[in-house]
Design a protein around this motif. Structure first.
Motif, mmCIF file in Angstrom:
data_model
loop_
_atom_site.group_PDB
_atom_site.id
_atom_site.type_symbol
_atom_site.label_atom_id
_atom_site.label_comp_id
_atom_site.label_asym_id
_atom_site.label_seq_id
_atom_site.Cartn_x
_atom_site.Cartn_y
_atom_site.Cartn_z
ATOM 1 N N ALA A 3 15.988 72.781 86.977
ATOM 2 C CA ALA A 3 14.878 73.611 87.432
ATOM 3 C C ALA A 3 13.736 73.502 86.444
ATOM 4 C CB ALA A 3 15.311 75.070 87.590
ATOM 5 N N PHE A 4 12.536 73.762 86.949
ATOM 6 C CA PHE A 4 11.342 73.757 86.116
ATOM 7 C C PHE A 4 10.837 75.177 85.917
ATOM 8 C CE2 PHE A 4 11.323 69.406 87.626
ATOM 9 C CZ PHE A 4 10.967 68.703 86.472
ATOM 10 N N LEU A 5 10.462 75.472 84.696
ATOM 11 C CA LEU A 5 9.863 76.748 84.331
ATOM 12 C C LEU A 5 8.357 76.515 84.240
ATOM 13 C CD1 LEU A 5 10.683 79.640 83.441
ATOM 14 C CD2 LEU A 5 10.742 78.771 81.096
ATOM 15 N N THR A 6 7.600 77.122 85.141
ATOM 16 C CA THR A 6 6.170 76.850 85.219
ATOM 17 C C THR A 6 5.364 78.122 84.989
ATOM 18 O OG1 THR A 6 6.112 77.187 87.629
ATOM 19 C CG2 THR A 6 6.574 74.952 86.836
ATOM 20 N N GLY A 7 4.098 77.911 84.702
ATOM 21 C CA GLY A 7 3.195 79.029 84.446
ATOM 22 C C GLY A 7 2.135 78.622 83.449
ATOM 23 N N PRO A 8 1.034 79.371 83.371
ATOM 24 C CA PRO A 8 -0.050 79.023 82.449
ATOM 25 C C PRO A 8 0.353 79.229 80.998
ATOM 26 C CG PRO A 8 -0.442 81.159 83.451
ATOM 27 C CD PRO A 8 0.750 80.588 84.144
ATOM 28 N N SER A 9 -0.457 78.713 80.107
ATOM 29 C CA SER A 9 -0.231 78.936 78.681
ATOM 30 C C SER A 9 -0.201 80.434 78.393
ATOM 31 C CB SER A 9 -1.357 78.271 77.881
ATOM 32 O OG SER A 9 -1.208 78.506 76.508
ATOM 33 N N GLY A 10 0.791 80.864 77.631
ATOM 34 C CA GLY A 10 0.925 82.277 77.310
ATOM 35 C C GLY A 10 1.735 83.066 78.319
ATOM 36 N N ALA A 11 2.293 82.385 79.333
ATOM 37 C CA ALA A 11 3.055 83.091 80.372
ATOM 38 C C ALA A 11 4.419 83.537 79.882
ATOM 39 C CB ALA A 11 3.212 82.204 81.603
ATOM 40 N N GLY A 12 4.920 82.926 78.783
ATOM 41 C CA GLY A 12 6.219 83.312 78.251
ATOM 42 C C GLY A 12 7.290 82.238 78.373
ATOM 43 N N LYS A 13 6.890 81.017 78.730
ATOM 44 C CA LYS A 13 7.870 79.948 78.954
ATOM 45 C C LYS A 13 8.641 79.613 77.671
ATOM 46 C CE LYS A 13 4.876 76.877 80.468
ATOM 47 N NZ LYS A 13 3.631 77.651 80.271
ATOM 48 N N SER A 14 7.927 79.420 76.575
ATOM 49 C CA SER A 14 8.588 79.064 75.317
ATOM 50 C C SER A 14 9.481 80.198 74.829
ATOM 51 C CB SER A 14 7.549 78.718 74.243
ATOM 52 O OG SER A 14 6.821 77.558 74.602
ATOM 53 N N THR A 15 9.014 81.423 74.980
ATOM 54 C CA THR A 15 9.822 82.576 74.571
ATOM 55 C C THR A 15 11.129 82.612 75.346
ATOM 56 O OG1 THR A 15 7.847 83.858 74.011
ATOM 57 C CG2 THR A 15 9.887 85.093 74.393
ATOM 58 N N LEU A 16 11.064 82.356 76.638
ATOM 59 C CA LEU A 16 12.264 82.378 77.464
ATOM 60 C C LEU A 16 13.279 81.338 76.978
ATOM 61 C CD1 LEU A 16 12.359 82.677 81.325
ATOM 62 C CD2 LEU A 16 13.830 81.057 80.150
ATOM 63 N N LEU A 17 12.822 80.135 76.692
ATOM 64 C CA LEU A 17 13.730 79.087 76.212
ATOM 65 C C LEU A 17 14.326 79.452 74.860
ATOM 66 C CD1 LEU A 17 11.778 75.840 77.178
ATOM 67 C CD2 LEU A 17 13.666 76.934 78.400
ATOM 68 N N ARG A 18 13.524 80.048 74.004
ATOM 69 C CA ARG A 18 14.019 80.437 72.681
ATOM 70 C C ARG A 18 15.088 81.525 72.785
ATOM 71 N NH1 ARG A 18 11.203 78.879 68.235
ATOM 72 N NH2 ARG A 18 11.693 80.809 67.124
ATOM 73 N N LEU A 19 14.985 82.387 73.786
ATOM 74 C CA LEU A 19 16.008 83.414 73.981
ATOM 75 C C LEU A 19 17.331 82.783 74.402
ATOM 76 C CD1 LEU A 19 14.083 86.284 75.834
ATOM 77 C CD2 LEU A 19 14.571 86.067 73.394
ATOM 78 N N ILE A 20 17.271 81.765 75.246
ATOM 79 C CA ILE A 20 18.503 81.111 75.692
ATOM 80 C C ILE A 20 19.225 80.469 74.525
ATOM 81 C CG2 ILE A 20 19.452 79.268 77.135
ATOM 82 C CD1 ILE A 20 17.122 79.778 79.093
ATOM 83 N N ALA A 21 18.473 79.856 73.619
ATOM 84 C CA ALA A 21 19.063 79.196 72.454
ATOM 85 C C ALA A 21 19.330 80.161 71.302
ATOM 86 C CB ALA A 21 18.157 78.064 71.985
ATOM 87 N N LEU A 22 19.046 81.435 71.514
ATOM 88 C CA LEU A 22 19.204 82.474 70.492
ATOM 89 C C LEU A 22 18.416 82.169 69.224
ATOM 90 C CD1 LEU A 22 22.758 84.117 70.457
ATOM 91 C CD2 LEU A 22 20.528 85.167 70.842
ATOM 92 N N LEU A 23 17.269 81.520 69.408
ATOM 93 C CA LEU A 23 16.310 81.415 68.309
ATOM 94 C C LEU A 23 15.590 82.749 68.142
ATOM 95 C CD1 LEU A 23 14.880 77.895 69.163
ATOM 96 C CD2 LEU A 23 16.530 78.472 67.364
ATOM 97 N N GLU A 24 15.611 83.542 69.200
ATOM 98 C CA GLU A 24 15.152 84.933 69.170
ATOM 99 C C GLU A 24 16.099 85.736 70.049
ATOM 100 O OE1 GLU A 24 11.035 85.618 69.981
ATOM 101 O OE2 GLU A 24 10.442 83.626 69.302
ATOM 102 N N ARG A 25 16.089 87.047 69.888
ATOM 103 C CA ARG A 25 16.915 87.932 70.714
ATOM 104 C C ARG A 25 16.024 88.775 71.611
ATOM 105 N NH1 ARG A 25 22.339 88.467 69.664
ATOM 106 N NH2 ARG A 25 23.126 87.560 67.727
ATOM 107 N N PRO A 26 16.506 89.085 72.820
ATOM 108 C CA PRO A 26 15.714 89.921 73.716
ATOM 109 C C PRO A 26 15.635 91.361 73.207
ATOM 110 C CG PRO A 26 17.891 89.555 74.638
ATOM 111 C CD PRO A 26 17.790 88.690 73.416
ATOM 112 N N SER A 27 14.608 92.051 73.626
ATOM 113 C CA SER A 27 14.477 93.463 73.280
ATOM 114 C C SER A 27 15.278 94.347 74.212
ATOM 115 C CB SER A 27 12.993 93.868 73.340
ATOM 116 O OG SER A 27 12.218 93.047 72.494
ATOM 117 N N ARG A 28 15.521 93.855 75.429
ATOM 118 C CA ARG A 28 16.313 94.618 76.406
ATOM 119 C C ARG A 28 16.904 93.647 77.421
ATOM 120 N NH1 ARG A 28 11.104 94.961 77.515
ATOM 121 N NH2 ARG A 28 10.862 96.553 75.931
ATOM 122 N N GLY A 29 17.902 94.124 78.136
ATOM 123 C CA GLY A 29 18.534 93.311 79.157
ATOM 124 C C GLY A 29 19.638 92.430 78.604
#
Length: 226
Positions: A31-57
């Motif tokens: 699948a492709f994750l699409t959206g304009p710059s600043g939409a949150g695409k990189s953040t989402l990928l970093r959460l999957i790899a646990l380079l960052e942790r989510p604040s909720r959910g």
């Protein structure tokens, strides 16, 4: 394989990078994750790899609830994930061989013949067999990105994440790089690619998960599978 359940990410200062995301990526899906710059695409990928942790959910990767994963177990999760970045992140004082071999060494493989075999196999898959002793600075941008892909797949991970892998490439090279991901997906690798190139994504015809201001974009068909 990857499931988001009402996931949000808030940074210090109150900025909401992601808000209430719920979707699922099935095993073996691309699948492709699409959206304009600043939409949150990189953040989402970093959460999957646990380079960052989510604040909720909750995020589940291969049935693992990341919110309950202890720090000492994070390296084991990352062994299941190949991560590819737009800027390659290659070590420019190391050869192509050394760059691709690095994940194997980190994972504790000490047999030099096994390392050499896997590195050559990975480079062969991306069309760079014979470039083992080159340094990244001597390669084109497209070749450097191929080295980054070889490094991500050399451990044979079941999941590939790519963050704008064609962002710095011309259209011809972009198509070639995307075709590599399609080929990996054909052998069962679950693949999620962040891209702003909607024309290229549209030609490939795979599912899109759209983001807009940190939320799922309701105007992107196929964005939710829960």
């Amino acid at each position: 394989m990857i499931r988001f359940e009402h996931v949000g990410k808030r940074y210090d200062g109150g900025f909401e990078a992601l808000q209430d995301l719920s979707f699922e990526l099935e095993q073996g899906e691309l699948a492709f994750l699409t959206g304009p710059s600043g939409a949150g695409k990189s953040t989402l990928l970093r959460l999957i790899a646990l380079l960052e942790r989510p604040s909720r959910g909750h995020i589940r990767v291969a049935e693992i609830d990341l919110s309950r994963l202890r720090r000492r177990h994070i390296p084991y999760l990352r062994r299941r994930i190949g991560m590819i970045f737009q800027d390659h992140r290659l070590l420019h004082d190391r050869t192509v061989f050394d760059n691709v071999a690095l994940p194997l060494i980190i994972n504790g493989i000490a047999d030099h013949r096994e390392i050499a075999r896997r590195v050559r196999a990975a480079l062969d898959k991306v069309g760079l067999l014979g470039r083992e002793r080159y340094y990244p600075v001597t390669l084109s941008g497209g070749e450097q990105q191929r080295v980054g892909i070889a490094r991500a797949v050399v451990t044979r991970p079941p999941i590939l994440l790519a963050d704008e892998p064609t962002g710095n490439l011309d259209p011809g090279l972009s198509g070639e790089i995307m075709q590599l991901f399609v080929e990996f997906n054909r052998v069962g690798v679950t693949t999620l690619i962040a891209s702003h190139d909607l024309e290229l994504v549209g030609r490939l015809g795979f599912r899109r998960i759209g983001l807009c201001d940190g939320r799922l974009d309701p105007d992107v068909a196929g964005g939710v599978r829960a």
